[in-house]
Design a protein around this motif. Structure first.
Motif, PDB file in Angstrom:
ATOM      1  N   GLU A 259       0.810  -1.230   0.000  1.00  0.00           N
ATOM      2  CA  GLU A 259       0.000   0.000   0.000  1.00  0.00           C
ATOM      3  C   GLU A 259       0.839   1.273   0.000  1.00  0.00           C
ATOM      4  N   ALA A 260       1.968   1.276   0.716  1.00  0.00           N
ATOM      5  CA  ALA A 260       2.747   2.508   0.851  1.00  0.00           C
ATOM      6  C   ALA A 260       3.291   2.966  -0.493  1.00  0.00           C
ATOM      7  N   VAL A 261       3.985   2.072  -1.190  1.00  0.00           N
ATOM      8  CA  VAL A 261       4.550   2.426  -2.494  1.00  0.00           C
ATOM      9  C   VAL A 261       3.442   2.758  -3.486  1.00  0.00           C
ATOM     10  N   ASP A 262       2.378   1.954  -3.491  1.00  0.00           N
ATOM     11  CA  ASP A 262       1.338   2.149  -4.503  1.00  0.00           C
ATOM     12  C   ASP A 262       0.579   3.456  -4.295  1.00  0.00           C
ATOM     13  N   SER A 263       0.270   3.794  -3.056  1.00  0.00           N
ATOM     14  CA  SER A 263      -0.449   5.049  -2.821  1.00  0.00           C
ATOM     15  C   SER A 263       0.441   6.248  -3.138  1.00  0.00           C
ATOM     16  N   TRP A 264       1.751   6.105  -2.891  1.00  0.00           N
ATOM     17  CA  TRP A 264       2.687   7.179  -3.249  1.00  0.00           C
ATOM     18  C   TRP A 264       2.697   7.368  -4.763  1.00  0.00           C
ATOM     19  N   TYR A 265       2.793   6.284  -5.521  1.00  0.00           N
ATOM     20  CA  TYR A 265       2.773   6.390  -6.978  1.00  0.00           C
ATOM     21  C   TYR A 265       1.466   7.007  -7.472  1.00  0.00           C
ATOM     22  N   ALA A 266       0.355   6.630  -6.884  1.00  0.00           N
ATOM     23  CA  ALA A 266      -0.931   7.165  -7.314  1.00  0.00           C
ATOM     24  C   ALA A 266      -0.978   8.679  -7.127  1.00  0.00           C
ATOM     25  N   GLU A 267      -0.553   9.144  -5.952  1.00  0.00           N
ATOM     26  CA  GLU A 267      -0.635  10.571  -5.656  1.00  0.00           C
ATOM     27  C   GLU A 267       0.381  11.376  -6.452  1.00  0.00           C
ATOM     28  N   MET A 268       1.604  10.870  -6.561  1.00  0.00           N
ATOM     29  CA  MET A 268       2.649  11.637  -7.249  1.00  0.00           C
ATOM     30  C   MET A 268       2.423  11.680  -8.756  1.00  0.00           C
ATOM     31  N   SER A 269       1.957  10.591  -9.336  1.00  0.00           N
ATOM     32  CA  SER A 269       1.696  10.621 -10.778  1.00  0.00           C
ATOM     33  C   SER A 269       0.543  11.558 -11.104  1.00  0.00           C
ATOM     34  N   ALA A 270      -0.478  11.589 -10.259  1.00  0.00           N
ATOM     35  CA  ALA A 270      -1.599  12.503 -10.486  1.00  0.00           C
ATOM     36  C   ALA A 270      -1.133  13.949 -10.375  1.00  0.00           C
ATOM     37  N   HIS A 271      -0.287  14.224  -9.395  1.00  0.00           N
ATOM     38  CA  HIS A 271       0.229  15.596  -9.243  1.00  0.00           C
ATOM     39  C   HIS A 271       1.060  15.998 -10.452  1.00  0.00           C
ATOM     40  N   LEU A 272       1.963  15.106 -10.876  1.00  0.00           N
ATOM     41  CA  LEU A 272       2.834  15.445 -11.995  1.00  0.00           C
ATOM     42  C   LEU A 272       2.027  15.692 -13.263  1.00  0.00           C
ATOM     43  N   LYS A 273       1.004  14.889 -13.484  1.00  0.00           N
ATOM     44  CA  LYS A 273       0.154  15.102 -14.648  1.00  0.00           C
ATOM     45  C   LYS A 273      -0.623  16.419 -14.554  1.00  0.00           C
ATOM     46  N   SER A 274      -0.962  16.817 -13.338  1.00  0.00           N
ATOM     47  CA  SER A 274      -1.734  18.054 -13.186  1.00  0.00           C
ATOM     48  C   SER A 274      -0.904  19.295 -13.508  1.00  0.00           C
ATOM     49  N   ILE A 275       0.413  19.206 -13.300  1.00  0.00           N
ATOM     50  CA  ILE A 275       1.266  20.372 -13.575  1.00  0.00           C
ATOM     51  C   ILE A 275       2.001  20.249 -14.906  1.00  0.00           C
ATOM     52  N   ASP A 276       2.016  19.053 -15.488  1.00  0.00           N
ATOM     53  CA  ASP A 276       2.651  18.853 -16.783  1.00  0.00           C
ATOM     54  C   ASP A 276       1.833  17.855 -17.597  1.00  0.00           C
ATOM     55  N   PRO A 277       0.797  18.323 -18.270  1.00  0.00           N
ATOM     56  CA  PRO A 277      -0.023  17.414 -19.082  1.00  0.00           C
ATOM     57  C   PRO A 277       0.624  17.025 -20.404  1.00  0.00           C
ATOM     58  N   ASN A 278       1.775  17.622 -20.723  1.00  0.00           N
ATOM     59  CA  ASN A 278       2.410  17.355 -22.016  1.00  0.00           C
ATOM     60  C   ASN A 278       3.199  16.066 -22.061  1.00  0.00           C
ATOM     61  N   HIS A 279       3.795  15.685 -20.932  1.00  0.00           N
ATOM     62  CA  HIS A 279       4.732  14.572 -20.938  1.00  0.00           C
ATOM     63  C   HIS A 279       4.154  13.315 -20.309  1.00  0.00           C
ATOM     64  N   MET A 280       4.662  12.195 -20.777  1.00  0.00           N
ATOM     65  CA  MET A 280       4.309  10.914 -20.183  1.00  0.00           C
ATOM     66  C   MET A 280       5.018  10.758 -18.832  1.00  0.00           C
ATOM     67  N   VAL A 281       4.452   9.896 -18.002  1.00  0.00           N
ATOM     68  CA  VAL A 281       5.000   9.602 -16.676  1.00  0.00           C
ATOM     69  C   VAL A 281       5.048   8.093 -16.513  1.00  0.00           C
ATOM     70  N   THR A 282       6.134   7.592 -15.925  1.00  0.00           N
ATOM     71  CA  THR A 282       6.193   6.179 -15.559  1.00  0.00           C
ATOM     72  C   THR A 282       6.795   6.040 -14.178  1.00  0.00           C
TER      73      THR A 282
END
Length: 468
Positions: A243-266
Motif C-alpha cells: 500500500e505505501a509504495v502504490d499510494s505514493w505512486y498514485a498521488e505523485m503521478s496525479a500531481h505530476l500530470k496536473s502540472i505537466d499534461p504534455n509529458h508521459m510519466v512512468t
C-alpha cells in the motif's frame, strides 16, 4: 535539424526555439545564436499501446541509461555533445538518466526546492544538447539508493530519517531488532506515507517542471525533448505490504500530470509481482525471505494508475542471483508483457545489463543483449506490449577509459555488444520508425506553451552562479 528563420507553414507543427550553440575554448564558451526547427514532431504520447508523436507517426526507439551526466556537463560539456553525436551515429535516440547520481558528483538539490544554480544550468545544457541532436530524454526525478536527488536526503529534510516504523511484523522475517543501514534504506515507510513528505516531493516536482531552461528559454514542461518523467527509481518498502509504495505512486503521478499534461510519466520500478500474483514465482528472492514479492512493489497496481502512461521493468540477472538462464529472462519479460497487455499499456525494459569479464563479453554479455532485442523485435512485429529497451550503461567518451572489473556491466563503443548488437538493432528500428498510426488524431501544440528570452545565455562552470 533545419534552420527555420521564422516558423513558416511547412514547420508549423515543429518546435522552433532559440538555441545558443557552444564551442568551448578553455573554460569560456563562445556563443552563437540561431533559430532551429526541431525534427521532433512534438511530444510523444500513447495511442492504442503505441508511442506516437503529435503527427501520429510511431516513435520506435532503442536507448541507454546514462550515469554522471551532470558532473560531466559541468566539468567537460563537450563530452556530452560528443556522446549525443555518437548516439546519433549508432541510431540510438532515447536516454534515461539520473538528474543526480551519487555522492561523488555535484550537488543538485540543497533542499526540496533549493537547486544549485550551476548544477541546474548544467542540466539545462544536457536537455538543450539532446534536443539539438535529436535525442529524447527520460530524467529520473528521485532515487531510492543514493542521497543526491534521493529518498535519504528527502527523509532528512522531512524529519523521518530517524524513524523505524515496520507496519507488518507478521510478514517481516528480519526480527524485532534494529535494522541495518541497508535494510533501513529499503524501509522508508514513514516517508512514503507522510503528507508533509509527500508535499515536499510535489513542491520539488513543481519547481523542476516549471524551470525555464537557461539555454533555450523553454520551460521543461513545454520541451518535447523530454520523452517522459521517471518518478522514483527502484522503490522499496520491504515487508510493509504494497500500500505505501502504490499510494505514493498514485498521488505523485496525479500531481505530476496536473502540472505537466504534455509529458508521459512512468514509475521507475523493477516490476516485482506482489505476493499472491500468478507470476510471483518469477520474482527474485522467493526463498524464505520473500524480498521480491514483499519488496513493496506491485507491478499491476503500480502501473494501473491513470497518471502512469506506460509500464516499465528492470532485469538484473546478476544482482538478483537468479542464475544465468535466458529461459528465466524470457519468462520475466513475457509475463510482464502479458500483465501490461491486460492493463492496456505499453511496456518498456528501461534497465537491463549483464556483468562480464573483458575477455568474455561476446560469450557472456552479448547473448543477453541479443535475447532482449529479439523479444522487442518479436513484440513490435506482433503488435504486443513490449515497445522498446534501454540498456545499462553507456557513459560515452568518459567511459572509454574508465576501469572495468570482472563484474562490470559498463558498455563501451568498441565492445562487440555495441558494434554487433546495439548499433545494428538501433539502426534497424530507426529505419522502421515514423510510420503513420491508424486511428490516431494529430495534436497541435502543447498544453500551454512557453516562450521568451532565456534566463541566462551562457554556462561557465568556472564562475559562481548568479543569485537569482
Amino acid at each position: 535539424m533545419t534552420a527555420c528563420g521564422l516558423c513558416g507553414s511547412w514547420c508549423r507543427r515543429l518546435w522552433c526555439r532559440q538555441y545558443w550553440s557552444w564551442r568551448w575554448r578553455g573554460t569560456r564558451p563562445k556563443q552563437a545564436g540561431s533559430i532551429l526547427c526541431f525534427a521532433m514532431q512534438g511530444f510523444i504520447h500513447v495511442v492504442d499501446g503505441r508511442f506516437v508523436d503529435d503527427s501520429c507517426r510511431e516513435f520506435l526507439f532503442h536507448g541507454w541509461n546514462g550515469w554522471k551526466l551532470l558532473a560531466n556537463a559541468m566539468s567537460n560539456p563537450s563530452s556530452i555533445t560528443e556522446q549525443f553525436q555518437q548516439a546519433q551515429e549508432a541510431g540510438l535516440n532515447l536516454m534515461r538518466f539520473f538528474i543526480a547520481d551519487d555522492e561523488s558528483g555535484p550537488t543538485f538539490l540543497r533542499g526540496p526546492t533549493d537547486f544549485d544554480e550551476k548544477a541546474a544550468q548544467a542540466l539545462d545544457f544536457i536537455v538543450a544538447e539532446a534536443g539539438r541532436l535529436g535525442i529524447r530524454l527520460t530524467p529520473v526525478l528521485l532515487n531510492t539508493w543514493k542521497a543526491p536527488n534521493g529518498i535519504p536526503s528527502f527523509e532528512k529534510w522531512c524529519g523521518t530519517a530517524g524513524s523505524s516504523t515496520r507496519p507488518r511484523p507478521d510478514i517481516d522475517p528480519r526480527g524485532s531488532g534494529p535494522l541495518s543501514p541497508l535494510e533501513r534504506l529499503q524501509t522508508p515507510y514513514d516517508w512514503l506515507m507522510s503528507p508533509k513528505c509527500r508535499q515536499q516531493v510535489k513542491d520539488y516536482f513543481s519547481v523542476i517542471i516549471n524551470r525555464r531552461n537557461s539555454i533555450t528559454g523553454v520551460l521543461y514542461r513545454d520541451d518535447p525533448t523530454i520523452f517522459s518523467w521517471d518518478l522514483l527509481n527502484e522503490p522499496r518498502c520491504k515487508y510493509c505490504g504494497p500500500e505505501a509504495v502504490d499510494s505514493w505512486y498514485a498521488e505523485m503521478s496525479a500531481h505530476l500530470k496536473s502540472i505537466d499534461p504534455n509529458h508521459m510519466v512512468t514509475t521507475g520500478a523493477e516490476g516485482f509481482f506482489v505476493e499472491g500474483d500468478a507470476y510471483e514465482d518469477l520474482d527474485p528472492g522467493t526463498d524464505y525471505l520473500m524480498w521480491g514479492p514483499r519488496s513493496g512493489q506491485d507491478f499491476r497496481a503500480n502501473h494501473a494508475h491513470p497518471g502512469i502512461d506506460y509500464a516499465v521493468i528492470h532485469m538484473w540477472v546478476d544482482n538478483w542471483l537468479v542464475g544465468d538462464s535466458q529461459d528465466w529472462g524470457r519468462r520475466w519479460i513475457e509475463s510482464h508483457m502479458q500483465a501490461a497487455s491486460e492493463l492496456g499499456k505499453p511496456l518498456v525494459m528501461e534497465e537491463f545489463g549483464k556483468a562480464s569479464p573483458e575477455s568474455q563479453i561476446s560469450s557472456v554479455r552479448d547473448p543477453w543483449f541479443d535475447m532482449v532485442q529479439s523479444e522487442v523485435e518479436q513484440s513490435l512485429q506482433a503488435g504486443d506490449a513490449l515497445r522498446g529497451a534501454l540498456f545499462w550503461q553507456w557513459d560515452g567518451p568518459w567511459g572509454e577509459t574508465e576501469p572495468r572489473g570482472p563484474d562490470s556491466n559498463l558498455v563501451r563503443r568498441r565492445d562487440s555488444t555495441f558494434t554487433a548488437h546495439i548499433t545494428p538493432f538501433a539502426k534497424g528500428l530507426a529505419d522502421q520508425s515514423g510510420q503513420p498510426v491508424a486511428g490516431c488524431t494529430p495534436r497541435v501544440g502543447p498544453a500551454g506553451g512557453s516562450a521568451g528570452a532565456p534566463a541566462v545565455t551562457t554556462f561557465d562552470a568556472s564562475k559562481p552562479a548568479s543569485s537569482d
